[in-house]
Scaffold this motif. Structure first.
Motif, PDB file in Angstrom:
ATOM      1  N   UNK A 154      -4.581  24.095  -2.203  1.00 46.32           N
ATOM      2  CA  UNK A 154      -3.486  23.610  -1.263  1.00 46.32           C
ATOM      3  C   UNK A 154      -4.344  22.794  -0.279  1.00 46.32           C
ATOM      4  N   UNK A 155      -5.462  22.783  -0.060  1.00 48.66           N
ATOM      5  CA  UNK A 155      -6.117  21.943   0.867  1.00 48.66           C
ATOM      6  C   UNK A 155      -6.003  20.597  -0.009  1.00 48.66           C
ATOM      7  N   UNK A 156      -6.202  20.489  -1.105  1.00 54.85           N
ATOM      8  CA  UNK A 156      -6.284  19.214  -1.956  1.00 54.85           C
ATOM      9  C   UNK A 156      -4.882  18.439  -1.888  1.00 54.85           C
ATOM     10  N   UNK A 157      -3.876  19.474  -2.139  1.00 54.53           N
ATOM     11  CA  UNK A 157      -2.332  18.916  -1.991  1.00 54.53           C
ATOM     12  C   UNK A 157      -2.147  18.430  -0.412  1.00 54.53           C
ATOM     13  N   UNK A 158      -2.689  19.191   0.432  1.00 49.32           N
ATOM     14  CA  UNK A 158      -2.622  18.717   1.799  1.00 49.32           C
ATOM     15  C   UNK A 158      -3.121  17.128   1.957  1.00 49.32           C
ATOM     16  N   UNK A 159      -4.168  16.881   1.252  1.00 48.58           N
ATOM     17  CA  UNK A 159      -4.840  15.638   1.573  1.00 48.58           C
ATOM     18  C   UNK A 159      -3.910  14.552   0.777  1.00 48.58           C
ATOM     19  N   UNK A 160      -3.186  14.953  -0.308  1.00 47.38           N
ATOM     20  CA  UNK A 160      -2.174  14.175  -0.907  1.00 47.38           C
ATOM     21  C   UNK A 160      -1.020  13.872   0.105  1.00 47.38           C
ATOM     22  N   UNK A 161      -0.588  14.943   0.609  1.00 45.78           N
ATOM     23  CA  UNK A 161       0.606  14.709   1.547  1.00 45.78           C
ATOM     24  C   UNK A 161       0.303  13.831   2.728  1.00 45.78           C
ATOM     25  N   UNK A 162      -0.924  13.971   3.237  1.00 44.18           N
ATOM     26  CA  UNK A 162      -1.294  13.122   4.480  1.00 44.18           C
ATOM     27  C   UNK A 162      -1.421  11.488   3.699  1.00 44.18           C
ATOM     28  N   UNK A 163      -1.869  11.329   2.631  1.00 44.86           N
ATOM     29  CA  UNK A 163      -1.816   9.882   2.032  1.00 44.86           C
ATOM     30  C   UNK A 163      -0.435   9.510   1.871  1.00 44.86           C
ATOM     31  N   UNK A 164       0.385  10.315   1.411  1.00 40.18           N
ATOM     32  CA  UNK A 164       2.021   9.789   1.260  1.00 40.18           C
ATOM     33  C   UNK A 164       2.638   9.709   2.492  1.00 40.18           C
ATOM     34  N   UNK A 165       2.493  10.543   3.523  1.00 41.63           N
ATOM     35  CA  UNK A 165       3.392  10.640   4.810  1.00 41.63           C
ATOM     36  C   UNK A 165       2.743   9.754   5.810  1.00 41.63           C
ATOM     37  N   UNK A 166       1.419   9.309   5.795  1.00 42.79           N
ATOM     38  CA  UNK A 166       0.788   8.857   6.831  1.00 42.79           C
ATOM     39  C   UNK A 166       1.294   7.273   7.321  1.00 42.79           C
ATOM     40  N   UNK A 167       1.991   6.743   6.307  1.00 44.57           N
ATOM     41  CA  UNK A 167       2.473   5.290   6.657  1.00 44.57           C
ATOM     42  C   UNK A 167       3.824   5.460   7.527  1.00 44.57           C
ATOM     43  N   UNK A 168       4.414   6.383   7.479  1.00 40.37           N
ATOM     44  CA  UNK A 168       5.627   6.585   7.962  1.00 40.37           C
ATOM     45  C   UNK A 168       5.567   7.125   9.624  1.00 40.37           C
ATOM     46  N   UNK A 169       5.989   6.110  10.535  1.00 39.14           N
ATOM     47  CA  UNK A 169       5.908   6.503  11.800  1.00 39.14           C
ATOM     48  C   UNK A 169       6.559   7.686  12.376  1.00 39.14           C
ATOM     49  N   UNK A 170       7.736   7.906  11.686  1.00 34.52           N
ATOM     50  CA  UNK A 170       8.669   9.064  11.958  1.00 34.52           C
ATOM     51  C   UNK A 170       7.987  10.642  11.664  1.00 34.52           C
ATOM     52  N   UNK A 171       6.797  10.408  11.093  1.00 35.66           N
ATOM     53  CA  UNK A 171       6.246  11.500  10.722  1.00 35.66           C
ATOM     54  C   UNK A 171       5.358  12.224  11.650  1.00 35.66           C
ATOM     55  N   UNK A 172       4.993  11.155  12.711  1.00 33.34           N
ATOM     56  CA  UNK A 172       4.114  11.671  13.685  1.00 33.34           C
ATOM     57  C   UNK A 172       4.946  12.102  14.935  1.00 33.34           C
ATOM     58  N   UNK A 173       4.368  13.555  15.359  1.00 32.16           N
ATOM     59  CA  UNK A 173       5.035  13.721  16.471  1.00 32.16           C
ATOM     60  C   UNK A 173       4.105  13.695  17.747  1.00 32.16           C
ATOM     61  N   UNK A 174       4.332  13.084  18.669  1.00 35.65           N
ATOM     62  CA  UNK A 174       3.352  12.875  19.853  1.00 35.65           C
ATOM     63  C   UNK A 174       3.654  13.874  20.919  1.00 35.65           C
ATOM     64  N   UNK A 175       2.708  14.723  21.096  1.00 29.35           N
ATOM     65  CA  UNK A 175       2.604  15.750  22.036  1.00 29.35           C
ATOM     66  C   UNK A 175       1.777  15.699  23.142  1.00 29.35           C
ATOM     67  N   UNK A 213       9.083  18.005   4.665  1.00 28.90           N
ATOM     68  CA  UNK A 213       9.741  19.382   4.903  1.00 28.90           C
ATOM     69  C   UNK A 213       9.606  19.845   6.535  1.00 28.90           C
ATOM     70  N   UNK A 214       8.851  19.126   7.274  1.00 30.12           N
ATOM     71  CA  UNK A 214       8.628  19.392   8.721  1.00 30.12           C
ATOM     72  C   UNK A 214       7.577  20.062   9.048  1.00 30.12           C
ATOM     73  N   UNK A 215       6.701  20.663   7.852  1.00 24.48           N
ATOM     74  CA  UNK A 215       5.615  21.387   8.174  1.00 24.48           C
ATOM     75  C   UNK A 215       4.382  20.537   8.377  1.00 24.48           C
ATOM     76  N   UNK A 216       3.419  20.890   9.496  1.00 24.79           N
ATOM     77  CA  UNK A 216       2.476  20.147  10.174  1.00 24.79           C
ATOM     78  C   UNK A 216       1.146  20.212   9.132  1.00 24.79           C
TER      79      UNK A 216
END
Length: 112
Positions: free
Chosen positions: A37-58, A73-76
């Motif tokens: 699951x941790x490795x899948x999380x890394x792959x998700x970062x690689x896929x989603x990191x380029x998309x500015x709309x995936x960043x929630x500024x807080x 899917x909205x998961x952090x």
């Protein structure tokens, strides 16, 4: 060049940190019960990191800025450190965008 470093917490959960080329941690994951699951999380970062709309500024309760990176899917997927300015936070986001896609994966749980 950035690196994803997989480690194991005291409670035996796995986590990853994305480190910039200078070694600074720019994104930290949640805890995962299974390494896969941790490795899948890394792959998700690689896929989603380029998309500015995936960043929630807080803003944290202490007034410091930080961001979270979310999957489609909205998961952090990961959370940044706290920054003293919005400019610093935006630099952190830029660093994730530039480092994550090509970052190597180092699994420190394999070391004895």
């Amino acid at each position: 060049m950035g690196k994803f470093v997989i480690t194991q917490r005291i409670n035996n959960e796995y986590q990853f940190n994305l480190k910039a080329g200078n070694g600074e941690i720019i994104l930290t994951s949640e805890g995962y019960v299974q390494k896969a699951s941790c490795q899948k999380g890394i792959e998700s970062v690689k896929v989603n990191s380029h998309d500015d709309s995936r960043y929630d500024r807080r803003v944290a309760v202490n007034g410091k800025d930080y961001f979270v990176l979310k999957a489609r899917n909205g998961e952090i997927i990961g959370k940044s450190q706290l920054y003293s300015s919005k400019t610093g936070m935006e630099s952190g986001i830029h660093s994730v965008k530039s480092n994550a896609p090509t970052a190597e994966i180092i699994d420190e749980t394999l070391k004895n």
